[in-house]
Design an enzyme around this catalytic site. Structure first.
Site, mmCIF file in Angstrom:
data_model
loop_
_atom_site.group_PDB
_atom_site.id
_atom_site.type_symbol
_atom_site.label_atom_id
_atom_site.label_comp_id
_atom_site.label_asym_id
_atom_site.label_seq_id
_atom_site.Cartn_x
_atom_site.Cartn_y
_atom_site.Cartn_z
ATOM 1 N N GLY A 163 -6.921 2.043 -1.687
ATOM 2 C CA GLY A 163 -5.815 2.969 -1.463
ATOM 3 C C GLY A 163 -4.730 2.832 -2.508
ATOM 4 N N GLU A 164 -4.382 1.588 -2.840
ATOM 5 C CA GLU A 164 -3.363 1.360 -3.857
ATOM 6 C C GLU A 164 -3.854 1.792 -5.233
ATOM 7 O OE1 GLU A 164 -2.472 -1.031 -0.341
ATOM 8 O OE2 GLU A 164 -4.294 -0.820 -1.551
ATOM 9 N N PHE A 165 -5.147 1.587 -5.492
ATOM 10 C CA PHE A 165 -5.700 2.065 -6.761
ATOM 11 C C PHE A 165 -5.512 3.574 -6.899
ATOM 12 C CE2 PHE A 165 -9.412 4.307 -8.528
ATOM 13 C CZ PHE A 165 -9.238 4.004 -9.870
ATOM 14 N N GLN A 169 -3.222 5.332 -5.751
ATOM 15 C CA GLN A 169 -1.819 5.602 -6.074
ATOM 16 C C GLN A 169 -1.525 5.330 -7.551
ATOM 17 O OE1 GLN A 169 -0.324 3.207 -2.593
ATOM 18 N NE2 GLN A 169 1.134 4.880 -2.445
ATOM 19 N N GLY A 170 -2.164 4.311 -8.096
ATOM 20 C CA GLY A 170 -1.939 3.992 -9.501
ATOM 21 C C GLY A 170 -2.753 4.829 -10.463
#
Length: 411
Positions: free
Chosen positions: A56-58, A60-61
């Site tokens: 999920g954070e990937f 976003q990045g």
């Protein structure tokens, strides 16, 4: 104390890796990380480091990675993950030059890792606050940015007993936060260099929409060329409590076609779904053909990687997880201009709260509340379409975080 905890976690993962396949992958990946860097790092290259805890954070990045890659090809990209659920899915991602696990944040690990790679800049996504890595980067005067971060009063940084650990926040050159509350909380503990830019996930789902795939079997299932075809309900990332609610409704209503993309794709879960479906023709995606899918009532997606494109074919969406740890990605559905339903565990999800506020999202508590909503959508097509337009407009209105961030970073 922090370092003692980190060494204890490292020891715990080491021991547990003998009994848990996921932890074994993490342990091996962490052990191999420095070796991989020594093999792959080009001594004269300039690396920008992106760290994401998980998938999920990937996501976003990712808009930042790809925009830097496009506009500043002179830089190499190092991408690290903490969780196997991120690394194992994206280890072959072509947008990064090197992809590894990030070793546990002990002082020794952090020193070894950063001696090899020596990044010129680092982006930590959302909730990543690794004390030793960040202090070494600060000591080396490496700019470090926190991206799509969000803060709440109940976090340790804002408690009297968390002031020591809270000093880690002063290692960041700038925070690009999602909302004003986060900026105000940081200001109260003396951190002034914070900018409200929103969430890069809005940019990402628009990218996904642009790159969506055509799925001929799904088009055959919904009878896309038939003028008076049935409406389509898409349930994405569903868990058993979600399925028990919406399948109870659809067992009694034949005016909808139903696509289910469960969060867990395993035979036990798929059998559980099938046991809940009464008197309907069901086809699994991996077993679908043009002959057997067009007259089916339910299509079960029993493979990964299709959900974001499948939402395109829906009239109403349901996003699972709201009766457990928390809802999954509602934006992937909302971007397709359709109303989005989800369970009650959504209070810490700003995008769900935004959809609820604007009228493009709807909270479901039980079978009765679900039935009332679905009957309203079925009986009032204009209402359904209006809610869908609101959902899509909500996503569009909050896009642009990527450009705001990169215009405030010196590359």
């Amino acid at each position: 104390m922090y370092n003692i905890i980190m060494y204890a976690i490292q020891l715990g993962i080491s021991i547990s890796s003998f009994f848990n396949e996921k932890l074994h992958k993490m342990w091996r990946g962490e052990q191999d990380a420095v070796r991989i860097l020594r093999e792959k790092v080009e001594p004269d290259a300039q690396y920008i480091w992106f760290h994401a805890a998980s998938l999920g954070e990937f996501e976003q990045g990712r808009p930042l990675i790809e925009q830097i890659r496009k506009d500043h090809p002179q830089y190499k990209i190092l991408l690290t993950f903490f969780s196997p659920s991120g690394y194992e899915v994206r280890k072959n991602y072509e947008g990064a030059d090197i992809i590894t696990y990030l070793p546990i944040d002990t002082m020794g690990n952090a020193r070894k890792f950063l001696r090899v790679v020596r990044p010129v800049m680092a982006f930590f996504i959302k909730y990543e606050f690794w004390y030793n890595y960040l202090h070494i980067l600060q000591h080396r005067s490496v700019p470090v940015y926190s991206v799509s971060s969000i803060f709440r009063p109940d976090q340790i940084f804002f408690k009297w007993y968390g002031r020591g650990y809270g000093r880690v926040l002063k290692c960041f050159s700038r925070f690009f936060v999602q909302n004003e509350e986060s900026k105000d909380l940081l200001s109260k503990i003396g951190i002034k260099d914070a900018m409200v830019v929103g969430d890069t996930r809005f940019d990402r789902v628009l990218q996904i929409k642009e790159a969506s795939k055509q799925l001929p079997l799904v088009e055959k299932f919904i009878n896309i060329d038939v003028a008076d075809r049935k409406k389509v309900f898409v349930a994405g990332s569903s868990w058993q409590p979600d399925e028990e609610i919406f399948l109870k409704y659809f067992n009694k209503h034949k005016e909808w076609k139903l696509i289910i993309a469960p969060h867990v794709i395993g035979e036990d879960h798929l059998k559980s779904i099938l046991s809940l479906i009464k008197e309907k023709k069901v086809v699994r995606y991996t077993q679908a053909t043009e002959e057997n899918v067009s007259d089916a009532d339910v299509l079960i997606i029993d493979c990964f990687g299709l959900l974001s494109s499948i939402y395109h074919y829906g009239d109403v969406a349901y996003v699972g997880g709201g009766f457990g740890v928390g809802i999954h990605n509602v934006l992937e559905a909302a971007v397709w201009d359709m109303p989005v339903l989800f369970g009650p565990n959504n209070k810490h999800f700003a995008e769900a709260q935004g959809l609820l506020h604007d009228g493009g999202g709807f909270e479901v508590f039980d079978s009765e509340s679900f039935s009332l909503l679905m009957n309203h959508f079925a009986e009032d097509e204009e209402f359904c379409a209006t809610c869908g337009s609101i959902a899509g407009a909500y996503v569009e209105s909050l896009a642009g975080a990527t450009n705001k961030i990169l215009s405030n970073v010196k590359l």
